[in-house]
Design a protein around this motif. Sequence first.
Motif, PDB file in Angstrom:
ATOM      1  N   PRO A  32       0.779  -1.332   0.089  1.00 30.80           N
ATOM      2  CA  PRO A  32      -0.039   0.037  -0.111  1.00 30.80           C
ATOM      3  C   PRO A  32       0.908   1.530  -0.005  1.00 30.80           C
ATOM      4  O   PRO A  32       1.907   1.230   0.359  1.00 30.80           O
ATOM      5  CB  PRO A  32      -0.725  -0.084   1.355  1.00 30.80           C
ATOM      6  N   TYR A  33       0.123   2.392  -0.387  1.00 29.80           N
ATOM      7  CA  TYR A  33       0.987   3.673  -0.601  1.00 29.80           C
ATOM      8  C   TYR A  33       1.693   4.074   0.888  1.00 29.80           C
ATOM      9  O   TYR A  33       2.636   4.350   0.883  1.00 29.80           O
ATOM     10  CB  TYR A  33      -0.071   4.777  -1.216  1.00 29.80           C
ATOM     11  N   GLU A  34       0.911   3.836   1.839  1.00 30.31           N
ATOM     12  CA  GLU A  34       1.310   4.420   3.271  1.00 30.31           C
ATOM     13  C   GLU A  34       2.557   3.538   3.475  1.00 30.31           C
ATOM     14  O   GLU A  34       3.637   4.094   4.195  1.00 30.31           O
ATOM     15  CB  GLU A  34       0.233   4.142   4.216  1.00 30.31           C
ATOM     16  N   SER A  35       2.584   2.418   3.338  1.00 26.00           N
ATOM     17  CA  SER A  35       3.777   1.580   3.464  1.00 26.00           C
ATOM     18  C   SER A  35       5.020   1.930   2.670  1.00 26.00           C
ATOM     19  O   SER A  35       6.066   2.024   3.062  1.00 26.00           O
ATOM     20  CB  SER A  35       3.767   0.202   3.311  1.00 26.00           C
ATOM     21  N   LYS A  37       5.632   4.997   1.086  1.00 28.41           N
ATOM     22  CA  LYS A  37       5.716   6.300   1.602  1.00 28.41           C
ATOM     23  C   LYS A  37       6.475   6.265   2.858  1.00 28.41           C
ATOM     24  O   LYS A  37       7.532   6.856   2.872  1.00 28.41           O
ATOM     25  CB  LYS A  37       4.607   7.160   1.756  1.00 28.41           C
ATOM     26  N   TYR A  38       6.223   5.445   4.017  1.00 31.39           N
ATOM     27  CA  TYR A  38       6.825   5.366   5.139  1.00 31.39           C
ATOM     28  C   TYR A  38       8.263   4.716   4.968  1.00 31.39           C
ATOM     29  O   TYR A  38       9.139   5.282   5.502  1.00 31.39           O
ATOM     30  CB  TYR A  38       6.175   4.501   6.124  1.00 31.39           C
ATOM     31  N   ASP A  41      10.313   7.537   3.070  1.00 33.68           N
ATOM     32  CA  ASP A  41      10.762   8.548   3.990  1.00 33.68           C
ATOM     33  C   ASP A  41      12.032   8.219   4.874  1.00 33.68           C
ATOM     34  O   ASP A  41      12.767   8.683   5.426  1.00 33.68           O
ATOM     35  CB  ASP A  41       9.594   9.007   4.653  1.00 33.68           C
ATOM     36  N   LEU A  72       1.175  -1.049   7.040  1.00 29.69           N
ATOM     37  CA  LEU A  72       2.170  -0.122   7.780  1.00 29.69           C
ATOM     38  C   LEU A  72       2.717  -0.517   8.888  1.00 29.69           C
ATOM     39  O   LEU A  72       3.700  -0.311   9.286  1.00 29.69           O
ATOM     40  CB  LEU A  72       1.194   1.008   7.759  1.00 29.69           C
ATOM     41  N   LYS A  76       6.750  -0.505  10.032  1.00 31.25           N
ATOM     42  CA  LYS A  76       7.025   0.167  11.013  1.00 31.25           C
ATOM     43  C   LYS A  76       7.983  -0.638  12.019  1.00 31.25           C
ATOM     44  O   LYS A  76       9.079  -0.355  12.538  1.00 31.25           O
ATOM     45  CB  LYS A  76       5.948   0.847  11.844  1.00 31.25           C
ATOM     46  N   ASP A 280      -0.679   2.197  -6.304  1.00 25.18           N
ATOM     47  CA  ASP A 280       0.012   2.783  -5.193  1.00 25.18           C
ATOM     48  C   ASP A 280       1.364   3.484  -5.352  1.00 25.18           C
ATOM     49  O   ASP A 280       1.750   4.316  -4.684  1.00 25.18           O
ATOM     50  CB  ASP A 280       0.193   1.900  -4.000  1.00 25.18           C
ATOM     51  N   LYS A 283       0.496   6.814  -6.866  1.00 20.77           N
ATOM     52  CA  LYS A 283       0.169   7.928  -5.524  1.00 20.77           C
ATOM     53  C   LYS A 283       1.358   8.144  -5.131  1.00 20.77           C
ATOM     54  O   LYS A 283       1.380   9.465  -4.869  1.00 20.77           O
ATOM     55  CB  LYS A 283      -0.684   7.245  -4.665  1.00 20.77           C
ATOM     56  N   LEU A 284       2.349   7.339  -5.087  1.00 21.57           N
ATOM     57  CA  LEU A 284       3.822   7.877  -4.676  1.00 21.57           C
ATOM     58  C   LEU A 284       4.571   8.901  -5.325  1.00 21.57           C
ATOM     59  O   LEU A 284       4.991   9.912  -4.823  1.00 21.57           O
ATOM     60  CB  LEU A 284       4.682   6.700  -4.282  1.00 21.57           C
TER      61      LEU A 284
END
Length: 361
Positions: A32-35, A37-38, A41, A72, A76, A280, A283-284
């Motif tokens: 997923p996008y959130e993963s 991006k994290y 970053d 996500l 993390k 995704d 999106k990134l």
Amino acid sequence: MKRRLLLLYVLIHMLCFSVSAEPIKWVDFGVPYESLKYAMDTDISTAGQEKHLDWIEILTVAGCRTGGKCPLNAVKKAVRDLEGDRSPEELLGSLYQYYPYYKESFSAILGGLLGNYSIEINGEMVPSYGLKAFSPIAAGYGYSHCDDFGNQRTYGFARKHLGHDMMGSLGTPVVAVEGGVVEAMGWNRYGGWRVGIRSFDSKRYYYYAHLQKDHPFADGLQEGDIVQAGDLVGFMGRTGYSDKENVNNIETVHLHFGLQLVFDESQKECNSEIWIDVYDIVKLLNAHTCSWKQTSWALAPAGCRSGSVRMLRAGTARMWFVRFSPFLPQSVSCASYRWGTRAWSARGRILRRSSCSSRRR
């Protein structure tokens, strides 16, 4: 005796020549996008530190633990674990058997998106590190999209949709996501006017289809050309679904953007091609766009301000991609832009200039 000698020869031959591993035959990418991006970053924020956490390694560890899903919370946890002193093998235990597969898969998918590049700040080229690939849609042009990978298609024959549709306005500039070689260009009965670009490491094949009728491609672009990330490749349209060239048979104006993985050349054009869901990833990439505008006859040298204060920290950033024309006055000089270890020189016939903006959200 002869038979024994023959068997001995076969055994020696088998020992002396290593057998190459079978290439990966399937990848079901669903990070997923959130993963993404994290992990990205984290990679950027630790670049240059004593312990640099590579985003592909982060996702690989999380992928081994979750069957490639990489939610996500798993990403993390992978970051926290990799910040310690234990190696991935020690962290994963028996799951380490999956490490080579996910490492190679994620490297093939994401290997060209993040890395070193140079950016002009206050007249000086400054080395930087971060997202260096671009959204396929030029800055300033809106689009809508949804996760439509795998949907049914019926033209020609019943099949799954192996790409990502990005709906926008007719003539929207389409740019190269990353650098590579133009491997295919022209008409396809399904994709209409289309361009296929192979990454420099040959692992990724980017497919841009349904380009504009009458003027589908960037002027001067040809098969075999080398393009860099952010180069103009064509314009959004609705061509395709026709054996006859230059026909608008697609109902909605959109870009069909596809990404094929190639682990072995036998996979390039076959019945078992590996296309992945890029929703995704798109999106990134939306955080990094390249703008294009056409001028009547001369270059209007102007840069663009980067919104990435965290990456640039100070000054006005200008990324130059300049194309020239033989009709330009001699006083107008050509510029070059250094991207990583590659230098891109101005070329082409159409008078266009591009400025690139980083917009991190």
